[in-house]
Write a protein that holds these residues in place. Structure first.
Motif, PDB file in Angstrom:
ATOM      1  N   LEU A  14       0.829  -1.201   0.000  1.00  0.00           N
ATOM      2  CA  LEU A  14       0.000   0.000   0.000  1.00  0.00           C
ATOM      3  C   LEU A  14       0.867   1.255   0.000  1.00  0.00           C
ATOM      4  O   LEU A  14       0.625   2.188  -0.772  1.00  0.00           O
ATOM      5  CB  LEU A  14      -0.934  -0.004   1.210  1.00  0.00           C
ATOM      6  N   ILE A  15       1.886   1.284   0.833  1.00  0.00           N
ATOM      7  CA  ILE A  15       2.779   2.438   0.901  1.00  0.00           C
ATOM      8  C   ILE A  15       3.510   2.631  -0.422  1.00  0.00           C
ATOM      9  O   ILE A  15       3.641   3.758  -0.921  1.00  0.00           O
ATOM     10  CB  ILE A  15       3.770   2.272   2.075  1.00  0.00           C
ATOM     11  N   THR A  16       3.957   1.531  -1.025  1.00  0.00           N
ATOM     12  CA  THR A  16       4.662   1.619  -2.297  1.00  0.00           C
ATOM     13  C   THR A  16       3.741   2.106  -3.405  1.00  0.00           C
ATOM     14  O   THR A  16       4.146   2.923  -4.244  1.00  0.00           O
ATOM     15  CB  THR A  16       5.257   0.255  -2.671  1.00  0.00           C
ATOM     16  N   ILE A  18       1.120   4.055  -3.088  1.00  0.00           N
ATOM     17  CA  ILE A  18       0.877   5.484  -2.872  1.00  0.00           C
ATOM     18  C   ILE A  18       2.090   6.296  -3.328  1.00  0.00           C
ATOM     19  O   ILE A  18       1.940   7.355  -3.950  1.00  0.00           O
ATOM     20  CB  ILE A  18       0.535   5.753  -1.393  1.00  0.00           C
ATOM     21  N   ALA A  19       3.290   5.792  -3.061  1.00  0.00           N
ATOM     22  CA  ALA A  19       4.503   6.491  -3.496  1.00  0.00           C
ATOM     23  C   ALA A  19       4.585   6.550  -5.019  1.00  0.00           C
ATOM     24  O   ALA A  19       4.915   7.606  -5.587  1.00  0.00           O
ATOM     25  CB  ALA A  19       5.731   5.796  -2.920  1.00  0.00           C
ATOM     26  N   PHE A  20       4.272   5.445  -5.700  1.00  0.00           N
ATOM     27  CA  PHE A  20       4.282   5.455  -7.162  1.00  0.00           C
ATOM     28  C   PHE A  20       3.213   6.379  -7.714  1.00  0.00           C
ATOM     29  O   PHE A  20       3.421   7.039  -8.740  1.00  0.00           O
ATOM     30  CB  PHE A  20       4.094   4.049  -7.726  1.00  0.00           C
ATOM     31  N   LEU A  21       2.074   6.466  -7.051  1.00  0.00           N
ATOM     32  CA  LEU A  21       1.020   7.366  -7.495  1.00  0.00           C
ATOM     33  C   LEU A  21       1.463   8.822  -7.381  1.00  0.00           C
ATOM     34  O   LEU A  21       1.264   9.621  -8.301  1.00  0.00           O
ATOM     35  CB  LEU A  21      -0.251   7.131  -6.679  1.00  0.00           C
ATOM     36  N   ILE A  22       2.088   9.166  -6.256  1.00  0.00           N
ATOM     37  CA  ILE A  22       2.584  10.534  -6.072  1.00  0.00           C
ATOM     38  C   ILE A  22       3.657  10.857  -7.106  1.00  0.00           C
ATOM     39  O   ILE A  22       3.663  11.946  -7.697  1.00  0.00           O
ATOM     40  CB  ILE A  22       3.103  10.726  -4.630  1.00  0.00           C
ATOM     41  N   TYR A  39       4.250   4.192 -17.155  1.00  0.00           N
ATOM     42  CA  TYR A  39       4.919   3.113 -16.417  1.00  0.00           C
ATOM     43  C   TYR A  39       4.700   3.259 -14.910  1.00  0.00           C
ATOM     44  O   TYR A  39       4.375   2.280 -14.228  1.00  0.00           O
ATOM     45  CB  TYR A  39       6.408   3.116 -16.761  1.00  0.00           C
ATOM     46  N   LEU A  40       4.859   4.473 -14.387  1.00  0.00           N
ATOM     47  CA  LEU A  40       4.641   4.693 -12.956  1.00  0.00           C
ATOM     48  C   LEU A  40       3.186   4.449 -12.569  1.00  0.00           C
ATOM     49  O   LEU A  40       2.900   3.912 -11.493  1.00  0.00           O
ATOM     50  CB  LEU A  40       5.061   6.115 -12.575  1.00  0.00           C
ATOM     51  N   SER A  50      -1.908  -5.835  -5.735  1.00  0.00           N
ATOM     52  CA  SER A  50      -1.212  -6.803  -4.886  1.00  0.00           C
ATOM     53  C   SER A  50      -1.589  -6.630  -3.424  1.00  0.00           C
ATOM     54  O   SER A  50      -1.721  -7.605  -2.690  1.00  0.00           O
ATOM     55  CB  SER A  50       0.306  -6.640  -5.041  1.00  0.00           C
ATOM     56  N   TYR A  51      -1.770  -5.383  -3.016  1.00  0.00           N
ATOM     57  CA  TYR A  51      -2.195  -5.119  -1.639  1.00  0.00           C
ATOM     58  C   TYR A  51      -3.557  -5.758  -1.361  1.00  0.00           C
ATOM     59  O   TYR A  51      -3.731  -6.428  -0.342  1.00  0.00           O
ATOM     60  CB  TYR A  51      -2.260  -3.613  -1.397  1.00  0.00           C
ATOM     61  N   PHE A  52      -4.504  -5.545  -2.269  1.00  0.00           N
ATOM     62  CA  PHE A  52      -5.836  -6.107  -2.052  1.00  0.00           C
ATOM     63  C   PHE A  52      -5.826  -7.632  -2.123  1.00  0.00           C
ATOM     64  O   PHE A  52      -6.544  -8.295  -1.374  1.00  0.00           O
ATOM     65  CB  PHE A  52      -6.840  -5.527  -3.046  1.00  0.00           C
ATOM     66  N   ILE A  53      -5.012  -8.189  -2.996  1.00  0.00           N
ATOM     67  CA  ILE A  53      -4.935  -9.644  -3.088  1.00  0.00           C
ATOM     68  C   ILE A  53      -4.362 -10.241  -1.806  1.00  0.00           C
ATOM     69  O   ILE A  53      -4.867 -11.226  -1.283  1.00  0.00           O
ATOM     70  CB  ILE A  53      -4.098 -10.061  -4.321  1.00  0.00           C
TER      71      ILE A  53
END
Length: 57
Positions: A14-16, A18-22, A39-40, A50-53
């Protein structure tokens, strides 16, 4: 501090994501729609999926 025992916590995904989204938002504002922005964004979607899975498995 977490130990390295082979388990990956879903919160890291989840943290990763959010970082890619920012990063994709910042990159989109600077350069517009480009290959790197797409790509981002794809990486962000992949990590949130992956978080939800992992979280609801």
């Amino acid at each position: 501090m977490s130990m390295i025992d082979g388990n990956i916590e879903p919160n890291y995904f989840l943290i990763t994501s959010i970082a890619f989204l920012i990063l994709s938002i910042i990159h989109y504002k600077k350069t517009g729609k480009s290959l790197e922005t797409i790509y981002l964004s794809i990486l962000s979607v992949f990590f949130i999926a992956s978080y939800f899975i992992l979280n609801f498995k």
